[in-house]
Design an enzyme around this catalytic site. Structure first.
Site, PDB file in Angstrom:
ATOM      1  N   HIS A 206       0.798  -1.231   0.000  1.00 53.38           N
ATOM      2  CA  HIS A 206       0.000   0.000   0.000  1.00 53.38           C
ATOM      3  C   HIS A 206       0.826   1.274   0.000  1.00 53.38           C
ATOM      4  CE1 HIS A 206       0.657  -0.310   4.386  1.00 53.38           C
ATOM      5  NE2 HIS A 206       0.458   0.999   4.420  1.00 53.38           N
TER       6      HIS A 206
HETATM    7  C1  UD1 Z   1      -2.377   5.301   5.685  1.00 57.46           C
HETATM    8  C2  UD1 Z   1      -1.160   5.845   6.438  1.00 57.46           C
HETATM    9  C3  UD1 Z   1      -0.084   4.776   6.486  1.00 57.46           C
HETATM   10  C4  UD1 Z   1      -0.616   3.481   7.069  1.00 57.46           C
HETATM   11  C5  UD1 Z   1      -1.877   3.046   6.332  1.00 57.46           C
HETATM   12  C6  UD1 Z   1      -2.497   1.857   7.029  1.00 57.46           C
HETATM   13  C7  UD1 Z   1      -0.688   8.272   6.227  1.00 57.46           C
HETATM   14  C8  UD1 Z   1       0.148   9.297   5.565  1.00 57.46           C
HETATM   15  N1  UD1 Z   1      -0.599   7.013   5.753  1.00 57.46           N
HETATM   16  O1  UD1 Z   1      -1.957   5.012   4.372  1.00 57.46           O
HETATM   17  O2  UD1 Z   1       0.974   5.236   7.317  1.00 57.46           O
HETATM   18  O3  UD1 Z   1       0.370   2.488   6.934  1.00 57.46           O
HETATM   19  O4  UD1 Z   1      -2.839   4.124   6.339  1.00 57.46           O
HETATM   20  O5  UD1 Z   1      -3.325   1.140   6.151  1.00 57.46           O
HETATM   21  O6  UD1 Z   1      -1.405   8.590   7.145  1.00 57.46           O
HETATM   22  N2  UD1 Z   1      -8.988   4.769   0.490  1.00 57.46           N
HETATM   23  C9  UD1 Z   1     -10.195   4.157   0.243  1.00 57.46           C
HETATM   24  N3  UD1 Z   1     -10.970   3.815   1.313  1.00 57.46           N
HETATM   25  C10 UD1 Z   1     -10.618   4.069   2.597  1.00 57.46           C
HETATM   26  C11 UD1 Z   1      -9.384   4.705   2.822  1.00 57.46           C
HETATM   27  C12 UD1 Z   1      -8.588   5.043   1.764  1.00 57.46           C
HETATM   28  O7  UD1 Z   1     -10.567   3.920  -0.903  1.00 57.46           O
HETATM   29  O8  UD1 Z   1     -11.379   3.722   3.516  1.00 57.46           O
HETATM   30  C13 UD1 Z   1      -8.126   5.109  -0.673  1.00 57.46           C
HETATM   31  C14 UD1 Z   1      -8.306   6.555  -1.128  1.00 57.46           C
HETATM   32  O9  UD1 Z   1      -8.172   6.601  -2.500  1.00 57.46           O
HETATM   33  C15 UD1 Z   1      -7.097   7.240  -0.493  1.00 57.46           C
HETATM   34  C16 UD1 Z   1      -6.046   6.147  -0.506  1.00 57.46           C
HETATM   35  O10 UD1 Z   1      -6.763   4.943  -0.282  1.00 57.46           O
HETATM   36  O11 UD1 Z   1      -6.691   8.382  -1.184  1.00 57.46           O
HETATM   37  C17 UD1 Z   1      -4.972   6.306   0.550  1.00 57.46           C
HETATM   38  O12 UD1 Z   1      -5.555   6.426   1.841  1.00 57.46           O
HETATM   39  P1  UD1 Z   1      -4.783   7.210   3.022  1.00 57.46           P
HETATM   40  O13 UD1 Z   1      -5.508   7.051   4.292  1.00 57.46           O
HETATM   41  O14 UD1 Z   1      -4.476   8.604   2.594  1.00 57.46           O
HETATM   42  O15 UD1 Z   1      -3.372   6.497   3.075  1.00 57.46           O
HETATM   43  P2  UD1 Z   1      -3.010   4.946   3.199  1.00 57.46           P
HETATM   44  O16 UD1 Z   1      -2.240   4.547   2.005  1.00 57.46           O
HETATM   45  O17 UD1 Z   1      -4.208   4.166   3.569  1.00 57.46           O
HETATM   46  N1  UDP Z   2      -4.564  -6.465   7.817  1.00 57.58           N
HETATM   47  C1  UDP Z   2      -5.836  -7.018   7.730  1.00 57.58           C
HETATM   48  N2  UDP Z   2      -6.333  -7.294   6.480  1.00 57.58           N
HETATM   49  C2  UDP Z   2      -5.627  -7.065   5.339  1.00 57.58           C
HETATM   50  C3  UDP Z   2      -4.338  -6.492   5.448  1.00 57.58           C
HETATM   51  C4  UDP Z   2      -3.832  -6.191   6.710  1.00 57.58           C
HETATM   52  O1  UDP Z   2      -6.475  -7.265   8.740  1.00 57.58           O
HETATM   53  O2  UDP Z   2      -6.146  -7.349   4.253  1.00 57.58           O
HETATM   54  C5  UDP Z   2      -4.021  -6.160   9.155  1.00 57.58           C
HETATM   55  C6  UDP Z   2      -2.683  -6.792   9.446  1.00 57.58           C
HETATM   56  O3  UDP Z   2      -2.835  -8.110   9.942  1.00 57.58           O
HETATM   57  C7  UDP Z   2      -2.104  -5.821  10.462  1.00 57.58           C
HETATM   58  C8  UDP Z   2      -2.632  -4.479  10.008  1.00 57.58           C
HETATM   59  O4  UDP Z   2      -3.783  -4.764   9.219  1.00 57.58           O
HETATM   60  O5  UDP Z   2      -2.611  -6.088  11.761  1.00 57.58           O
HETATM   61  C9  UDP Z   2      -1.599  -3.749   9.183  1.00 57.58           C
HETATM   62  O6  UDP Z   2      -2.199  -2.646   8.575  1.00 57.58           O
HETATM   63  P1  UDP Z   2      -1.603  -1.936   7.284  1.00 57.58           P
HETATM   64  O7  UDP Z   2      -0.768  -2.868   6.527  1.00 57.58           O
HETATM   65  O8  UDP Z   2      -2.763  -1.313   6.601  1.00 57.58           O
HETATM   66  O9  UDP Z   2      -0.761  -0.722   7.895  1.00 57.58           O
HETATM   67  P2  UDP Z   2       0.699  -0.576   8.517  1.00 57.58           P
HETATM   68  O10 UDP Z   2       0.873  -1.597   9.580  1.00 57.58           O
HETATM   69  O11 UDP Z   2       1.681  -0.688   7.405  1.00 57.58           O
HETATM   70  O12 UDP Z   2       0.668   0.820   9.049  1.00 57.58           O
END
Ligand code: UD1
Ligand code: UDP
Length: 363
Positions: A206
């Site tokens: 991601h």
């Molecule tokens: C965010 C965090 C990252 C974390 C991750 C966990 C920041 C800068 N990044 O990244 O540190 O590891 O969450 O998963 O805070 N979107 C959807 N549905 C949702 C949420 C997001 O479609 O419910 C899509 C949107 O297009 C959005 C993109 O995902 O623009 C990114 O979402 P965002 O929350 O900005 O960053 P993550 O990549 O999820």
């Molecule tokens: N996770 C989940 N379903 C998924 C992918 C991840 O439940 O399809 C869980 C995973 O086991 C872990 C957490 O989400 O507990 C990690 O989240 P993510 O990778 O979104 O963020 P990060 O840890 O990199 O911030």
């Protein structure tokens, strides 16, 4: 304010997961006000985890949604400040390094409310990474810094942070220990694309380094398709959208599916031959469960997993060439390592003890 509730703030998938244990431990000690910023809002990134992990409905849902870093952070900051002004919490707890973490932390310190950072002291030393900026800013103004490891704690000491430093261990370990018995075997997961008992790799992607680079993502998908074993990729919406834009789909060894729930995901990590990920949480869950890992990052904040022989790094820009050999090499290694680098899975109690001591010291 000193008798007010404890505010616990979160907003993304991994933060709901970690908040589950923090809320449970804190609720035994103090009145709470819980704040979900709404940074993640899809059912499969948010509500699903409330249901599975029995998290109470948030007292405030800030509906921040997606947006550029500045917009998202600004919305969290202003909306969290409004909540804190009304609730007058005795302290505000933030988790990790997301824009939600930064916004809630700034809102607290600007109102002179003691702020607690859970997952303090991690460093990637990569200035291009939003999360690295977020965690450094939050650490620099936190009143209590809860470090998940001895190295993170030592890093904070080295930086002479203002706040009190506590090596509490990693709250994600508590959540895993609590819920491992409820892990769902892959064959019982709805939509699982492989036959029961088939050997597989589980992948998650991601981060911006891959999703934002058409070249690296295309090469990465090519490498996943050419792995020596089937690979299942439950796709975060960010990679799902990036793949759709490039017309990249399942094929060869690669099977793309919808994001999994926590019980399904920990079951898949437990049963996989290997994990391929850019997730911080997934790296540690593989480390704790004894599953080999290849991490698609130039560095990791969780460097103990590499030093202890559980994890190999592959740079996103090199994944097209280096992923397949790295996976083969890692599969051939012996799969045992010391998995005690992030505490014993009792972080929730250690964190609430440290919060209690901080609050008492201020009375
Ligand atoms: C965010 C965090 C990252 C974390 C991750 C966990 C920041 C800068 N990044 O990244 O540190 O590891 O969450 O998963 O805070 N979107 C959807 N549905 C949702 C949420 C997001 O479609 O419910 C899509 C949107 O297009 C959005 C993109 O995902 O623009 C990114 O979402 P965002 O929350 O900005 O960053 P993550 O990549 O999820
Ligand atoms: N996770 C989940 N379903 C998924 C992918 C991840 O439940 O399809 C869980 C995973 O086991 C872990 C957490 O989400 O507990 C990690 O989240 P993510 O990778 O979104 O963020 P990060 O840890 O990199 O911030």
């Amino acid at each position: 304010m000193k008798h007010g509730p404890l505010a616990i703030c979160y907003g993304t998938r991994p933060q709901v997961i970690k908040a589950s244990m923090l809320i449970e431990a804190s609720a035994k000690l103090w009145p709470l006000v819980t704040v979900d910023t709404g940074q993640h809002y899809d059912y499969s990134l948010n509500e699903l985890f409330y249901e599975q992990l029995g998290v109470r409905k948030p007292d405030h849902f800030l509906e921040v949604g997606s947006g550029a870093h500045a917009v998202q952070t600004a919305h969290v900051l202003t909306r969290a400040a409004t909540v804190f002004e009304a609730a007058k919490p005795r302290a505000v707890v933030v988790i990790g390094d997301t824009n939600s973490t930064l916004g809630c932390a700034l809102a607290a310190v600007q109102l002179r409310i003691p702020m607690v950072h859970v997952e303090a002291g991690l460093r990637s030393n990569d200035r291009a990474m939003a999360e690295e900026i977020n965690r450094r800013v939050v650490d620099s103004v936190a009143d209590l810094l809860c470090a998940p490891s001895a190295a993170a704690s030592a890093q904070l000491e080295l930086e002479h942070q203002w706040g009190v430093i506590a090596n509490t261990g990693d709250i994600a370990h508590d959540v895993l220990r609590r819920n491992l018995a409820r892990a769902i075997a892959p064959a019982n997961v709805k939509g699982w694309p492989l036959k029961a008992g088939e050997k597989f790799a589980i992948a998650t992607l991601h981060r911006a380094e891959l999703t934002g680079s058409a070249e690296s993502l295309t090469a990465m998908i090519g490498a996943l398709r050419g792995l020596p074993l089937p690979v299942v990729l439950p796709a975060h919406p960010r990679v799902r959208d990036a793949l759709a834009k490039l017309g990249l789909t399942s094929g060869g060894m690669l099977h793309i599916m919808s994001p999994l729930g926590y019980f399904e995901m920990i079951g898949a990590i437990r049963d996989a031959a290997i994990v391929i990920t850019d997730s911080g949480g997934v790296q540690r869950e593989a480390y704790w469960m004894g599953t080999k890992c290849v991490t698609i990052r130039t560095e990791t904040e969780w460097h103990e997993t590499v030093a202890l022989g559980a994890n190999t790094l592959v740079a996103p820009a090199r994944a097209g060439v280096e992923l397949v050999p790295a996976v083969k090499k890692r599969l051939a290694t012996d799969g045992t390592w010391d998995n005690g680098a992030y505490g014993a899975g009792d972080a929730a109690v250690r964190i609430t003890d440290a919060i209690g001591a901080m609050v008492r010291a201020r009375v």
